[in-house]
Design a protein around this motif. Structure first.
Motif, PDB file in Angstrom:
ATOM      1  N   MET A   1       0.838  -1.177   0.000  1.00  0.00           N
ATOM      2  CA  MET A   1       0.000   0.000   0.000  1.00  0.00           C
ATOM      3  C   MET A   1       0.886   1.244   0.000  1.00  0.00           C
ATOM      4  O   MET A   1       1.934   1.260   0.618  1.00  0.00           O
ATOM      5  N   THR A   2       0.430   2.267  -0.696  1.00  0.00           N
ATOM      6  CA  THR A   2       1.213   3.496  -0.723  1.00  0.00           C
ATOM      7  C   THR A   2       1.106   4.210   0.614  1.00  0.00           C
ATOM      8  O   THR A   2       0.119   4.105   1.313  1.00  0.00           O
ATOM      9  N   ARG A   3       2.123   4.947   0.966  1.00  0.00           N
ATOM     10  CA  ARG A   3       2.123   5.698   2.208  1.00  0.00           C
ATOM     11  C   ARG A   3       2.508   7.152   1.933  1.00  0.00           C
ATOM     12  O   ARG A   3       3.142   7.797   2.736  1.00  0.00           O
ATOM     13  N   SER A   4       2.115   7.634   0.800  1.00  0.00           N
ATOM     14  CA  SER A   4       2.546   8.956   0.371  1.00  0.00           C
ATOM     15  C   SER A   4       1.707  10.086   0.939  1.00  0.00           C
ATOM     16  O   SER A   4       2.136  11.221   0.933  1.00  0.00           O
ATOM     17  N   GLY A   5       0.497   9.785   1.393  1.00  0.00           N
ATOM     18  CA  GLY A   5      -0.410  10.844   1.800  1.00  0.00           C
ATOM     19  C   GLY A   5      -1.137  11.451   0.614  1.00  0.00           C
ATOM     20  O   GLY A   5      -1.919  12.373   0.767  1.00  0.00           O
ATOM     21  N   ASN A   6      -0.881  10.952  -0.580  1.00  0.00           N
ATOM     22  CA  ASN A   6      -1.552  11.416  -1.785  1.00  0.00           C
ATOM     23  C   ASN A   6      -2.867  10.635  -1.913  1.00  0.00           C
ATOM     24  O   ASN A   6      -2.865   9.433  -2.193  1.00  0.00           O
ATOM     25  N   VAL A   7      -3.984  11.323  -1.725  1.00  0.00           N
ATOM     26  CA  VAL A   7      -5.295  10.673  -1.661  1.00  0.00           C
ATOM     27  C   VAL A   7      -5.619   9.899  -2.929  1.00  0.00           C
ATOM     28  O   VAL A   7      -6.015   8.732  -2.861  1.00  0.00           O
ATOM     29  N   ILE A   8      -5.449  10.509  -4.098  1.00  0.00           N
ATOM     30  CA  ILE A   8      -5.825   9.818  -5.340  1.00  0.00           C
ATOM     31  C   ILE A   8      -4.889   8.637  -5.597  1.00  0.00           C
ATOM     32  O   ILE A   8      -5.320   7.600  -6.092  1.00  0.00           O
ATOM     33  N   GLN A   9      -3.649   8.774  -5.239  1.00  0.00           N
ATOM     34  CA  GLN A   9      -2.697   7.671  -5.398  1.00  0.00           C
ATOM     35  C   GLN A   9      -3.125   6.495  -4.523  1.00  0.00           C
ATOM     36  O   GLN A   9      -3.169   5.352  -4.982  1.00  0.00           O
ATOM     37  N   LYS A  11      -6.167   5.890  -3.104  1.00  0.00           N
ATOM     38  CA  LYS A  11      -7.491   5.367  -3.467  1.00  0.00           C
ATOM     39  C   LYS A  11      -7.438   4.546  -4.755  1.00  0.00           C
ATOM     40  O   LYS A  11      -8.082   3.505  -4.857  1.00  0.00           O
ATOM     41  N   SER A  12      -6.682   5.004  -5.735  1.00  0.00           N
ATOM     42  CA  SER A  12      -6.613   4.268  -7.004  1.00  0.00           C
ATOM     43  C   SER A  12      -5.860   2.951  -6.833  1.00  0.00           C
ATOM     44  O   SER A  12      -6.189   1.951  -7.470  1.00  0.00           O
ATOM     45  N   PHE A  13      -4.879   2.926  -5.940  1.00  0.00           N
ATOM     46  CA  PHE A  13      -4.144   1.687  -5.668  1.00  0.00           C
ATOM     47  C   PHE A  13      -5.046   0.669  -4.979  1.00  0.00           C
ATOM     48  O   PHE A  13      -5.120  -0.492  -5.393  1.00  0.00           O
ATOM     49  N   LYS A  14      -5.752   1.098  -3.946  1.00  0.00           N
ATOM     50  CA  LYS A  14      -6.665   0.209  -3.234  1.00  0.00           C
ATOM     51  C   LYS A  14      -7.762  -0.297  -4.174  1.00  0.00           C
ATOM     52  O   LYS A  14      -8.114  -1.474  -4.160  1.00  0.00           O
ATOM     53  N   PHE A  15      -8.273   0.586  -4.997  1.00  0.00           N
ATOM     54  CA  PHE A  15      -9.318   0.207  -5.936  1.00  0.00           C
ATOM     55  C   PHE A  15      -8.793  -0.837  -6.930  1.00  0.00           C
ATOM     56  O   PHE A  15      -9.494  -1.798  -7.258  1.00  0.00           O
ATOM     57  N   ALA A  16      -7.569  -0.669  -7.396  1.00  0.00           N
ATOM     58  CA  ALA A  16      -6.971  -1.640  -8.318  1.00  0.00           C
ATOM     59  C   ALA A  16      -6.903  -3.023  -7.668  1.00  0.00           C
ATOM     60  O   ALA A  16      -7.179  -4.038  -8.316  1.00  0.00           O
ATOM     61  N   ASP A  97     -16.641   3.806  -4.697  1.00  0.00           N
ATOM     62  CA  ASP A  97     -15.208   4.069  -4.851  1.00  0.00           C
ATOM     63  C   ASP A  97     -14.883   4.668  -6.219  1.00  0.00           C
ATOM     64  O   ASP A  97     -14.156   5.658  -6.305  1.00  0.00           O
ATOM     65  N   ILE A  98     -15.431   4.076  -7.284  1.00  0.00           N
ATOM     66  CA  ILE A  98     -15.087   4.587  -8.619  1.00  0.00           C
ATOM     67  C   ILE A  98     -15.694   5.961  -8.832  1.00  0.00           C
ATOM     68  O   ILE A  98     -15.074   6.826  -9.468  1.00  0.00           O
ATOM     69  N   ASN A  99     -16.865   6.219  -8.285  1.00  0.00           N
ATOM     70  CA  ASN A  99     -17.447   7.554  -8.410  1.00  0.00           C
ATOM     71  C   ASN A  99     -16.612   8.587  -7.661  1.00  0.00           C
ATOM     72  O   ASN A  99     -16.414   9.706  -8.149  1.00  0.00           O
ATOM     73  N   GLU A 100     -16.102   8.227  -6.501  1.00  0.00           N
ATOM     74  CA  GLU A 100     -15.242   9.138  -5.736  1.00  0.00           C
ATOM     75  C   GLU A 100     -13.927   9.385  -6.480  1.00  0.00           C
ATOM     76  O   GLU A 100     -13.462  10.526  -6.595  1.00  0.00           O
TER      77      GLU A 100
END
Length: 117
Positions: A1-9, A11-16, A97-100
Motif C-alpha cells: 500500500m502506498t504511504r505517500s499521503g496522496n489521496v488519489i494515489q 485510493k486508485s491503488f486500493k481500488f486496483a 469508490d469509482i465515483n469518488e
C-alpha cells in the motif's frame, strides 16, 4: 500500500486491488474477455496517476490525469455491465469508490487546466 499521503494515489491503488479480486471471480466463471477489459481499465487508473505524479510539466501531469479519468469512466462502464448481466456480485462499494475516484480526477484535471491558462 502506498504511504505517500496522496489521496488519489492511495485510493486508485486500493481500488486496483479490489478490481483484481473481482476479476479473479470473473475468471473463475470463465468470463475471460470482460475480466480482461475490467482489469485493464481498473488498474490503469492508478498506473496513470503514478505516471502523472512523476510528470515533467503541468501539461504532462494534466495529460496523465486526464487519461486516468477516462480509464475511471471506462471502469465504471464495465462494472455496470458486470452487475447488470449478473455475471458476479459487484458490491455497491465498488461504485462508491469509482465515483469518488472519478470526482477527484475530474477536480484535478479542471484545477490543473485552469492553472495552465
Amino acid at each position: 500500500m502506498t504511504r505517500s499521503g496522496n489521496v488519489i494515489q492511495e485510493k486508485s491503488f486500493k481500488f486496483a486491488l479490489d478490481i483484481i479480486g473481482l476479476c479473479k471471480e470473473l475468471k473463475a466463471r470463465k468470463e475471460f474477455e470482460i475480466s480482461r477489459q475490467l482489469l485493464r481499465a481498473g488498474t490503469s487508473i492508478g498506473a496513470n496517476v503514478e505516471e502523472g505524479i512523476a510528470a515533467y510539466s503541468k501539461k504532462d501531469f494534466m495529460h496523465k490525469m486526464s487519461i486516468a479519468s477516462k480509464e475511471g469512466r471506462e471502469t465504471n462502464y464495465w462494472l455496470r455491465l458486470v452487475k447488470a448481466s449478473n455475471l458476479v456480485e459487484v458490491p455497491d462499494q465498488y461504485f462508491s469508490d469509482i465515483n469518488e475516484i472519478n470526482s477527484i480526477l475530474t477536480s484535478i484535471v479542471k484545477t490543473t487546466s485552469e492553472s495552465l491558462k
